[in-house]
Scaffold this motif. Structure first.
Motif, PDB file in Angstrom:
ATOM      1  N   MET A   1       0.841  -1.200   0.000  1.00  0.00           N
ATOM      2  CA  MET A   1       0.000   0.000   0.000  1.00  0.00           C
ATOM      3  C   MET A   1       0.876   1.252   0.000  1.00  0.00           C
ATOM      4  N   HIS A   2       0.455   2.253  -0.741  1.00  0.00           N
ATOM      5  CA  HIS A   2       1.200   3.518  -0.766  1.00  0.00           C
ATOM      6  C   HIS A   2       1.292   4.072   0.656  1.00  0.00           C
ATOM      7  N   PRO A   3       2.495   4.472   1.096  1.00  0.00           N
ATOM      8  CA  PRO A   3       2.674   4.933   2.490  1.00  0.00           C
ATOM      9  C   PRO A   3       1.777   6.094   2.881  1.00  0.00           C
ATOM     10  N   CYS A   4       1.420   6.960   1.948  1.00  0.00           N
ATOM     11  CA  CYS A   4       0.552   8.098   2.295  1.00  0.00           C
ATOM     12  C   CYS A   4      -0.815   7.631   2.794  1.00  0.00           C
ATOM     13  N   LEU A   5      -1.247   6.444   2.357  1.00  0.00           N
ATOM     14  CA  LEU A   5      -2.578   5.966   2.732  1.00  0.00           C
ATOM     15  C   LEU A   5      -2.647   5.503   4.177  1.00  0.00           C
ATOM     16  N   THR A   6      -1.486   5.411   4.822  1.00  0.00           N
ATOM     17  CA  THR A   6      -1.482   5.093   6.251  1.00  0.00           C
ATOM     18  C   THR A   6      -0.780   6.205   7.037  1.00  0.00           C
ATOM     19  N   CYS A   7      -0.787   7.410   6.482  1.00  0.00           N
ATOM     20  CA  CYS A   7      -0.057   8.503   7.123  1.00  0.00           C
ATOM     21  C   CYS A   7      -0.962   9.728   7.301  1.00  0.00           C
ATOM     22  N   GLY A   8      -0.841  10.697   6.407  1.00  0.00           N
ATOM     23  CA  GLY A   8      -1.644  11.926   6.515  1.00  0.00           C
ATOM     24  C   GLY A   8      -0.974  13.031   7.308  1.00  0.00           C
ATOM     25  N   ALA A   9       0.259  12.801   7.725  1.00  0.00           N
ATOM     26  CA  ALA A   9       0.923  13.770   8.596  1.00  0.00           C
ATOM     27  C   ALA A   9       1.076  15.153   7.973  1.00  0.00           C
ATOM     28  N   CYS A  10       1.413  15.210   6.687  1.00  0.00           N
ATOM     29  CA  CYS A  10       1.646  16.531   6.085  1.00  0.00           C
ATOM     30  C   CYS A  10       0.361  17.340   5.983  1.00  0.00           C
ATOM     31  N   CYS A  11      -0.770  16.686   5.916  1.00  0.00           N
ATOM     32  CA  CYS A  11      -2.062  17.389   5.845  1.00  0.00           C
ATOM     33  C   CYS A  11      -2.468  17.908   7.223  1.00  0.00           C
ATOM     34  N   ALA A  12      -1.720  17.556   8.234  1.00  0.00           N
ATOM     35  CA  ALA A  12      -1.990  18.015   9.592  1.00  0.00           C
ATOM     36  C   ALA A  12      -0.724  18.620  10.189  1.00  0.00           C
ATOM     37  N   HIS A  13       0.023  19.332   9.322  1.00  0.00           N
ATOM     38  CA  HIS A  13       1.245  19.967   9.822  1.00  0.00           C
ATOM     39  C   HIS A  13       1.504  21.324   9.192  1.00  0.00           C
ATOM     40  N   PHE A  14       1.203  21.471   7.904  1.00  0.00           N
ATOM     41  CA  PHE A  14       1.548  22.704   7.195  1.00  0.00           C
ATOM     42  C   PHE A  14       0.327  23.573   6.919  1.00  0.00           C
ATOM     43  N   ARG A  15       0.574  24.865   6.769  1.00  0.00           N
ATOM     44  CA  ARG A  15      -0.469  25.731   6.234  1.00  0.00           C
ATOM     45  C   ARG A  15      -0.529  25.505   4.732  1.00  0.00           C
ATOM     46  N   VAL A  16      -1.710  25.238   4.228  1.00  0.00           N
ATOM     47  CA  VAL A  16      -1.872  24.903   2.813  1.00  0.00           C
ATOM     48  C   VAL A  16      -2.503  26.095   2.101  1.00  0.00           C
TER      49      VAL A  16
END
Ligand code: SF4
Ligand code: SF4
Length: 126
Positions: A1-16
């Motif tokens: 599985m693509h690692p992003c699918l068990t992560c999400g950290a960057c979507c809860a760290h940076f101002r987008v």
């Protein structure tokens, strides 16, 4: 599985933040404007990311276990521009910083075992 699918950290760290036109259908923008708010003169920002302890309103995740972007095909260009570390051979400073901030180990080559090229996120052309 693509690692992003068990992560999400960057979507809860940076101002987008991104140019306002990306959230304006009349300008060809696809980002849902209701999920954004004004930032500086020419910018909008994903709701939830311009504050302490940011977390994008479009993120459906249990960070480190499960992660999906609810507007994946309409997400801001800046989101698509963040590669996961080693996805294309190079480390990603943003990925590493976000994962460390959430107490997750940095991605290593073994995390990509079994992930075929078609599952990777090609960087969009600018
Ligand atoms: S790019 Fe890195 S920090 Fe962002 S979701 Fe993927 S693995 Fe996590
Ligand atoms: S729009 Fe999607 S990819 Fe971008 S920060 Fe929010 S949840 Fe993450």
């Amino acid at each position: 599985m693509h690692p992003c699918l068990t992560c999400g950290a960057c979507c809860a760290h940076f101002r987008v933040s991104f140019h306002w036109s990306e959230a304006d259908p009349e300008q060809g923008g696809a980002v849902p404007a209701a999920l954004t708010e004004p930032l500086r003169v020419h910018e909008r920002v994903m709701r939830g990311t311009s504050q302490k302890d940011p977390r994008c309103v479009a993120l459906d995740a249990d960070i480190g276990r499960y992660s999906r972007c609810k507007i994946h095909d309409r997400r801001p260009s800046v989101c698509a521009l963040v590669p996961a570390s080693l996805e294309f051979g190079e480390r990603s400073a943003q990925c590493d910083k976000a994962r460390l901030a959430h107490g997750l180990p940095l991605l290593v080559e073994a995390d990509w075992a079994g992930v075929v090229d078609a599952e990777k996120n090609p960087l969009p052309e600018l």
